[in-house]
Design a protein around this motif. Structure first.
Motif, PDB file in Angstrom:
ATOM      1  N   UNK A  43       0.828  -1.210   0.000  1.00  0.00           N
ATOM      2  CA  UNK A  43       0.000   0.000   0.000  1.00  0.00           C
ATOM      3  C   UNK A  43       0.862   1.260   0.000  1.00  0.00           C
ATOM      4  N   UNK A  44       0.473   2.235  -0.815  1.00  0.00           N
ATOM      5  CA  UNK A  44       1.153   3.533  -0.881  1.00  0.00           C
ATOM      6  C   UNK A  44       0.543   4.544   0.084  1.00  0.00           C
ATOM      7  N   UNK A  45      -0.619   4.237   0.632  1.00  0.00           N
ATOM      8  CA  UNK A  45      -1.274   5.151   1.557  1.00  0.00           C
ATOM      9  C   UNK A  45      -1.945   6.325   0.868  1.00  0.00           C
ATOM     10  N   UNK A  46      -2.360   6.161  -0.380  1.00  0.00           N
ATOM     11  CA  UNK A  46      -2.972   7.268  -1.123  1.00  0.00           C
ATOM     12  C   UNK A  46      -4.446   7.474  -0.758  1.00  0.00           C
ATOM     13  N   UNK A  47      -5.083   6.494  -0.136  1.00  0.00           N
ATOM     14  CA  UNK A  47      -6.479   6.536   0.287  1.00  0.00           C
ATOM     15  C   UNK A  47      -7.464   6.650  -0.866  1.00  0.00           C
ATOM     16  N   UNK A  48      -7.014   6.339  -2.074  1.00  0.00           N
ATOM     17  CA  UNK A  48      -7.874   6.423  -3.246  1.00  0.00           C
ATOM     18  C   UNK A  48      -9.029   5.428  -3.157  1.00  0.00           C
ATOM     19  N   UNK A  49      -8.756   4.248  -2.623  1.00  0.00           N
ATOM     20  CA  UNK A  49      -9.809   3.235  -2.515  1.00  0.00           C
ATOM     21  C   UNK A  49     -10.937   3.705  -1.603  1.00  0.00           C
ATOM     22  N   UNK A  50     -10.603   4.389  -0.529  1.00  0.00           N
ATOM     23  CA  UNK A  50     -11.626   4.904   0.391  1.00  0.00           C
ATOM     24  C   UNK A  50     -12.477   5.971  -0.290  1.00  0.00           C
ATOM     25  N   UNK A  51     -11.834   6.827  -1.066  1.00  0.00           N
ATOM     26  CA  UNK A  51     -12.553   7.910  -1.733  1.00  0.00           C
ATOM     27  C   UNK A  51     -13.474   7.387  -2.831  1.00  0.00           C
ATOM     28  N   UNK A  52     -13.058   6.307  -3.514  1.00  0.00           N
ATOM     29  CA  UNK A  52     -13.821   5.806  -4.650  1.00  0.00           C
ATOM     30  C   UNK A  52     -14.854   4.742  -4.305  1.00  0.00           C
ATOM     31  N   UNK A  53     -14.832   4.195  -3.113  1.00  0.00           N
ATOM     32  CA  UNK A  53     -15.750   3.111  -2.740  1.00  0.00           C
ATOM     33  C   UNK A  53     -17.192   3.631  -2.735  1.00  0.00           C
ATOM     34  N   UNK A  54     -18.058   3.130  -3.639  1.00  0.00           N
ATOM     35  CA  UNK A  54     -19.413   3.669  -3.725  1.00  0.00           C
ATOM     36  C   UNK A  54     -20.281   3.342  -2.515  1.00  0.00           C
ATOM     37  N   UNK A  55     -19.979   2.274  -1.806  1.00  0.00           N
ATOM     38  CA  UNK A  55     -20.815   1.901  -0.663  1.00  0.00           C
ATOM     39  C   UNK A  55     -20.232   2.354   0.670  1.00  0.00           C
ATOM     40  N   UNK A  56     -19.046   2.936   0.656  1.00  0.00           N
ATOM     41  CA  UNK A  56     -18.414   3.402   1.896  1.00  0.00           C
ATOM     42  C   UNK A  56     -17.948   2.262   2.777  1.00  0.00           C
ATOM     43  N   UNK A  63      -4.083   5.756  13.799  1.00  0.00           N
ATOM     44  CA  UNK A  63      -3.954   5.269  15.171  1.00  0.00           C
ATOM     45  C   UNK A  63      -2.514   5.501  15.613  1.00  0.00           C
ATOM     46  N   UNK A  64      -2.240   5.228  16.869  1.00  0.00           N
ATOM     47  CA  UNK A  64      -0.867   5.379  17.368  1.00  0.00           C
ATOM     48  C   UNK A  64       0.072   4.393  16.682  1.00  0.00           C
ATOM     49  N   UNK A  65      -0.458   3.244  16.279  1.00  0.00           N
ATOM     50  CA  UNK A  65       0.369   2.219  15.637  1.00  0.00           C
ATOM     51  C   UNK A  65       0.593   2.484  14.157  1.00  0.00           C
ATOM     52  N   UNK A  66      -0.238   3.326  13.545  1.00  0.00           N
ATOM     53  CA  UNK A  66      -0.087   3.606  12.123  1.00  0.00           C
ATOM     54  C   UNK A  66      -1.405   3.934  11.468  1.00  0.00           C
ATOM     55  N   UNK A  67      -1.552   3.539  10.221  1.00  0.00           N
ATOM     56  CA  UNK A  67      -2.758   3.776   9.435  1.00  0.00           C
ATOM     57  C   UNK A  67      -3.523   2.464   9.338  1.00  0.00           C
ATOM     58  N   UNK A  68      -4.700   2.428   9.962  1.00  0.00           N
ATOM     59  CA  UNK A  68      -5.498   1.199  10.002  1.00  0.00           C
ATOM     60  C   UNK A  68      -6.454   1.165   8.815  1.00  0.00           C
ATOM     61  N   UNK A  69      -6.548   0.004   8.168  1.00  0.00           N
ATOM     62  CA  UNK A  69      -7.434  -0.233   7.028  1.00  0.00           C
ATOM     63  C   UNK A  69      -8.545  -1.161   7.476  1.00  0.00           C
ATOM     64  N   UNK A  70      -9.779  -0.825   7.147  1.00  0.00           N
ATOM     65  CA  UNK A  70     -10.920  -1.686   7.435  1.00  0.00           C
ATOM     66  C   UNK A  70     -11.817  -1.720   6.214  1.00  0.00           C
ATOM     67  N   UNK A  71     -12.213  -2.921   5.807  1.00  0.00           N
ATOM     68  CA  UNK A  71     -13.208  -3.089   4.752  1.00  0.00           C
ATOM     69  C   UNK A  71     -14.294  -3.992   5.313  1.00  0.00           C
ATOM     70  N   UNK A  72     -15.492  -3.461   5.413  1.00  0.00           N
ATOM     71  CA  UNK A  72     -16.619  -4.210   5.965  1.00  0.00           C
ATOM     72  C   UNK A  72     -17.314  -4.946   4.832  1.00  0.00           C
ATOM     73  N   UNK A  73     -17.190  -6.271   4.833  1.00  0.00           N
ATOM     74  CA  UNK A  73     -17.778  -7.073   3.760  1.00  0.00           C
ATOM     75  C   UNK A  73     -19.300  -7.081   3.794  1.00  0.00           C
ATOM     76  N   UNK A  74     -19.893  -6.748   4.940  1.00  0.00           N
ATOM     77  CA  UNK A  74     -21.349  -6.679   5.001  1.00  0.00           C
ATOM     78  C   UNK A  74     -21.876  -5.445   4.263  1.00  0.00           C
ATOM     79  N   UNK A  75     -21.017  -4.450   4.045  1.00  0.00           N
ATOM     80  CA  UNK A  75     -21.398  -3.236   3.334  1.00  0.00           C
ATOM     81  C   UNK A  75     -20.917  -3.250   1.886  1.00  0.00           C
ATOM     82  N   UNK A  76     -19.847  -3.961   1.625  1.00  0.00           N
ATOM     83  CA  UNK A  76     -19.231  -3.998   0.296  1.00  0.00           C
ATOM     84  C   UNK A  76     -20.201  -4.566  -0.748  1.00  0.00           C
ATOM     85  N   UNK A  77     -20.239  -3.944  -1.923  1.00  0.00           N
ATOM     86  CA  UNK A  77     -21.094  -4.416  -3.011  1.00  0.00           C
ATOM     87  C   UNK A  77     -20.288  -5.203  -4.056  1.00  0.00           C
TER      88      UNK A  77
END
Length: 168
Positions: A43-56, A63-77
């Motif tokens: 990951x480059x940390x560009x956050x493009x995937x977060x911006x483009x995700x149509x379902x959010x 976080x203190x440990x770094x940049x946390x990534x979460x993808x909720x499959x119950x919301x993903x289309x």
């Protein structure tokens, strides 16, 4: 076809339905868009995937440990937009379609990742251990140079690339 012929044919062939979830998983088509996987090392940390995700479904949080990534499959289309536009290929879609779960585990059906925080080897500042976009760097970086680059903050990475190849 009469009933007895149909009955005999079904006895010979066996059941048509899959034994999900008790049997082996059914084969998935090659181009099936299933759940996504995230590889933090790429990951480059560009956050493009977060911006483009149509379902959010994709969220990044500091976080203190770094940049946390979460993808909720119950919301993903499962549209594949995140994987298509990811410049580094850190997000990819699998052919795993079996996301069935009991309701009590509803919030556990997610993909998590962490891009850790590092201390810059040059200036001592904080940065993220993200992959560097070095596709256009000429001449290409050696493995040793790439490892040195990853241990630096973004400001020191730019300085390292500018001064690369110059003699002191």
């Amino acid at each position: 076809m009469n009933f007895l012929t149909l009955f005999a044919r079904n006895l010979r062939r066996g059941p048509y339905t899959e034994r999900f979830p008790f049997g082996p998983p059914a084969p998935a088509p090659k181009r099936l868009r299933g759940r996504i996987e995230f590889e933090a090392k790429l990951c480059e940390g560009c956050l493009l995937c977060e911006k483009l995700c149509p379902s959010g479904a994709i969220r990044f949080s500091r976080t203190a440990a770094g940049l946390a990534f979460d993808c909720w499959h119950s919301t993903c289309v499962f549209c594949g937009t995140c994987a298509f536009y990811c410049p580094s290929g850190s997000i990819r879609q699998t052919t795993d379609w079996s996301l069935a779960h009991v309701e009590a585990e509803m919030f556990a059906v997610a993909e998590h990742g962490l891009i850790p925080t590092i201390v810059c080897a040059e200036c001592g500042g904080k940065g993220l251990d993200t992959a560097s976009n070095v596709a256009k760097v000429r001449p290409p970086l050696s493995d040793e140079e790439y490892a040195q680059l990853r241990r630096r903050c973004p400001k020191c990475r730019n300085k390292f690339l500018r001064n690369r190849g110059k003699t002191s």
